[in-house]
Motif scaffolding. Structure first.
Motif, PDB file in Angstrom:
ATOM      1  N   MET A 135       9.492  17.192  31.861  1.00  0.00           N
ATOM      2  CA  MET A 135       8.488  17.843  32.971  1.00  0.00           C
ATOM      3  C   MET A 135       7.427  17.118  33.652  1.00  0.00           C
ATOM      4  O   MET A 135       6.648  17.834  34.675  1.00  0.00           O
ATOM      5  N   ILE A 136       7.499  15.916  33.751  1.00  0.00           N
ATOM      6  CA  ILE A 136       7.315  15.624  35.009  1.00  0.00           C
ATOM      7  C   ILE A 136       7.750  14.517  36.109  1.00  0.00           C
ATOM      8  O   ILE A 136       7.093  14.256  37.445  1.00  0.00           O
ATOM      9  N   ASP A 137       8.632  14.333  35.848  1.00  0.00           N
ATOM     10  CA  ASP A 137       9.085  14.087  36.728  1.00  0.00           C
ATOM     11  C   ASP A 137      10.306  15.371  37.224  1.00  0.00           C
ATOM     12  O   ASP A 137      10.408  14.791  38.613  1.00  0.00           O
ATOM     13  N   TYR A 138      10.554  15.854  37.438  1.00  0.00           N
ATOM     14  CA  TYR A 138      11.579  17.124  37.617  1.00  0.00           C
ATOM     15  C   TYR A 138      10.996  18.594  37.223  1.00  0.00           C
ATOM     16  O   TYR A 138      11.831  18.867  36.325  1.00  0.00           O
ATOM     17  N   MET A 139       9.999  18.571  37.692  1.00  0.00           N
ATOM     18  CA  MET A 139       9.263  19.374  37.227  1.00  0.00           C
ATOM     19  C   MET A 139      10.332  21.034  37.049  1.00  0.00           C
ATOM     20  O   MET A 139       9.767  22.436  36.289  1.00  0.00           O
ATOM     21  N   ASP A 140      10.574  21.435  38.354  1.00  0.00           N
ATOM     22  CA  ASP A 140      11.577  21.992  38.612  1.00  0.00           C
ATOM     23  C   ASP A 140      12.747  22.793  37.726  1.00  0.00           C
ATOM     24  O   ASP A 140      13.528  23.667  37.995  1.00  0.00           O
ATOM     25  N   TYR A 141      13.143  21.635  37.095  1.00  0.00           N
ATOM     26  CA  TYR A 141      14.104  21.567  36.033  1.00  0.00           C
ATOM     27  C   TYR A 141      12.767  22.004  33.886  1.00  0.00           C
ATOM     28  O   TYR A 141      14.637  22.439  33.382  1.00  0.00           O
ATOM     29  N   GLY A 142      12.036  22.206  34.554  1.00  0.00           N
ATOM     30  CA  GLY A 142      11.263  22.003  32.834  1.00  0.00           C
ATOM     31  C   GLY A 142      12.518  23.200  32.016  1.00  0.00           C
ATOM     32  O   GLY A 142      12.259  23.049  30.596  1.00  0.00           O
ATOM     33  N   LYS A 143      11.371  24.650  32.585  1.00  0.00           N
ATOM     34  CA  LYS A 143      12.317  25.544  31.462  1.00  0.00           C
ATOM     35  C   LYS A 143      13.572  25.835  31.072  1.00  0.00           C
ATOM     36  O   LYS A 143      13.932  25.750  30.313  1.00  0.00           O
ATOM     37  N   MET A 144      14.679  25.275  32.964  1.00  0.00           N
ATOM     38  CA  MET A 144      15.798  25.067  32.115  1.00  0.00           C
ATOM     39  C   MET A 144      15.781  24.211  31.363  1.00  0.00           C
ATOM     40  O   MET A 144      16.441  24.464  29.863  1.00  0.00           O
ATOM     41  N   PHE A 145      15.253  23.150  30.924  1.00  0.00           N
ATOM     42  CA  PHE A 145      15.224  22.520  29.863  1.00  0.00           C
ATOM     43  C   PHE A 145      15.224  22.949  28.833  1.00  0.00           C
ATOM     44  O   PHE A 145      15.473  22.372  27.209  1.00  0.00           O
ATOM     45  N   HIS A 146      13.586  23.082  28.443  1.00  0.00           N
ATOM     46  CA  HIS A 146      13.229  23.278  27.846  1.00  0.00           C
ATOM     47  C   HIS A 146      13.423  24.762  26.662  1.00  0.00           C
ATOM     48  O   HIS A 146      13.663  25.005  25.619  1.00  0.00           O
ATOM     49  N   ASP A 147      14.303  25.416  27.524  1.00  0.00           N
ATOM     50  CA  ASP A 147      14.948  27.140  26.993  1.00  0.00           C
ATOM     51  C   ASP A 147      16.407  26.899  26.514  1.00  0.00           C
ATOM     52  O   ASP A 147      16.534  27.751  25.668  1.00  0.00           O
ATOM     53  N   PHE A 148      16.963  25.740  27.496  1.00  0.00           N
ATOM     54  CA  PHE A 148      19.032  25.634  26.991  1.00  0.00           C
ATOM     55  C   PHE A 148      19.076  24.795  26.997  1.00  0.00           C
ATOM     56  O   PHE A 148      19.688  24.174  26.156  1.00  0.00           O
ATOM     57  N   ILE A 149      18.753  23.041  27.438  1.00  0.00           N
ATOM     58  CA  ILE A 149      19.417  22.083  27.329  1.00  0.00           C
ATOM     59  C   ILE A 149      19.601  21.400  26.157  1.00  0.00           C
ATOM     60  O   ILE A 149      20.352  21.621  24.650  1.00  0.00           O
ATOM     61  N   PHE A 150      17.883  21.420  25.452  1.00  0.00           N
ATOM     62  CA  PHE A 150      17.331  20.637  24.366  1.00  0.00           C
ATOM     63  C   PHE A 150      17.298  21.659  23.370  1.00  0.00           C
ATOM     64  O   PHE A 150      18.294  20.947  22.244  1.00  0.00           O
ATOM     65  N   PRO A 151      17.228  23.268  23.350  1.00  0.00           N
ATOM     66  CA  PRO A 151      17.884  23.505  22.137  1.00  0.00           C
ATOM     67  C   PRO A 151      19.582  23.328  21.710  1.00  0.00           C
ATOM     68  O   PRO A 151      19.888  23.744  20.367  1.00  0.00           O
ATOM     69  N   ALA A 152      20.041  23.726  22.549  1.00  0.00           N
ATOM     70  CA  ALA A 152      21.445  23.044  22.124  1.00  0.00           C
ATOM     71  C   ALA A 152      21.445  21.949  22.145  1.00  0.00           C
ATOM     72  O   ALA A 152      22.066  22.162  20.692  1.00  0.00           O
ATOM     73  N   VAL A 153      21.073  21.185  22.420  1.00  0.00           N
ATOM     74  CA  VAL A 153      21.507  20.195  21.927  1.00  0.00           C
ATOM     75  C   VAL A 153      21.045  19.839  20.422  1.00  0.00           C
ATOM     76  O   VAL A 153      22.247  18.982  19.693  1.00  0.00           O
ATOM     77  N   ILE A 154      19.916  19.968  20.150  1.00  0.00           N
ATOM     78  CA  ILE A 154      19.850  19.931  18.481  1.00  0.00           C
ATOM     79  C   ILE A 154      20.531  21.134  17.740  1.00  0.00           C
ATOM     80  O   ILE A 154      20.090  20.926  16.297  1.00  0.00           O
ATOM     81  N   TYR A 155      21.053  22.094  18.639  1.00  0.00           N
ATOM     82  CA  TYR A 155      21.216  23.332  17.036  1.00  0.00           C
ATOM     83  C   TYR A 155      22.344  22.558  17.379  1.00  0.00           C
ATOM     84  O   TYR A 155      23.345  22.486  16.517  1.00  0.00           O
ATOM     85  N   GLY A 156      23.339  22.096  18.587  1.00  0.00           N
ATOM     86  CA  GLY A 156      24.517  21.262  18.304  1.00  0.00           C
ATOM     87  C   GLY A 156      25.247  20.786  17.587  1.00  0.00           C
ATOM     88  O   GLY A 156      25.565  20.593  16.295  1.00  0.00           O
TER      89      GLY A 156
END
Length: 176
Positions: A135-156
């Motif tokens: 969110m601080i360095d790559y704000m454009d990717y924030g929503k994708m990481f919050h909604d998809f990448i990081f949930p996939a990591v923890i649920y995975g």
């Protein structure tokens, strides 16, 4: 015929009972801490995230929003994210514990559950840190990481832990 399904029904019943007991206990905990803003466990996680971020070069301050039960991360002089109760991964940990104990195998169940909880706790800390950095360095990717990448990591991680539990512990023949 129902006799054939008895083991599966027992596992399912254990899962449901354990899940509901833990869920209600957690809700009781949350109801007891409402007046103070963000619950103490979530606040502990926010404090740890801030400390780690400071240590890796992301100066972080926390601002309490007691009324809305949240804490804001102020990183490099920018509000980047907020910590709410749902960010603490307790609901995921409850699901993990209910599944593991549904396939109860004595003392090793407790050891595996504890190790899994520690791993999930660490993964969650890293998830929140990663989200703040994105969110601080790559704000454009924030929503994708919050909604998809990081949930996939923890649920995975939970799914992998479940598979390990089933393959190497729960269904392993005790005599072999």
């Amino acid at each position: 015929m129902l006799k054939d399904f008895k083991p599966v029904l027992n596992i399912l019943l254990r899962f449901i009972v354990i899940y509901l007991v833990l869920l209600f206990a957690y809700q009781f905990y949350l109801n007891g801490s409402k007046a103070g803003g963000l619950d103490p466990f979530s606040r502990l996680i926010a404090d740890q995230v801030a400390a780690i971020q400071k240590g890796i070069g992301y100066p972080t301050l926390l601002y309490d929003d007691v009324k809305n039960e949240q804490v804001w991360f102020y990183v490099k002089k920018v509000y980047v994210a907020r910590m709410v109760e749902g960010c603490n991964a307790v609901s995921i940990m409850i699901l993990f514990i209910a599944f593991v104990f549904a396939f109860y195998k004595g003392a090793k169940t407790f050891a595996f559950a504890l190790a899994g909880l520690v791993l999930l706790y660490i993964i969650n800390l890293l998830r929140i840190i990663g989200l703040n950095i994105v969110m601080i360095d790559y704000m454009d990717y924030g929503k994708m990481f919050h909604d998809f990448i990081f949930p996939a990591v923890i649920y995975g991680t939970v799914v992998v832990l479940w598979l390990v539990w089933i393959k190497f512990f729960a269904l392993k023949n005790e005599n072999s």
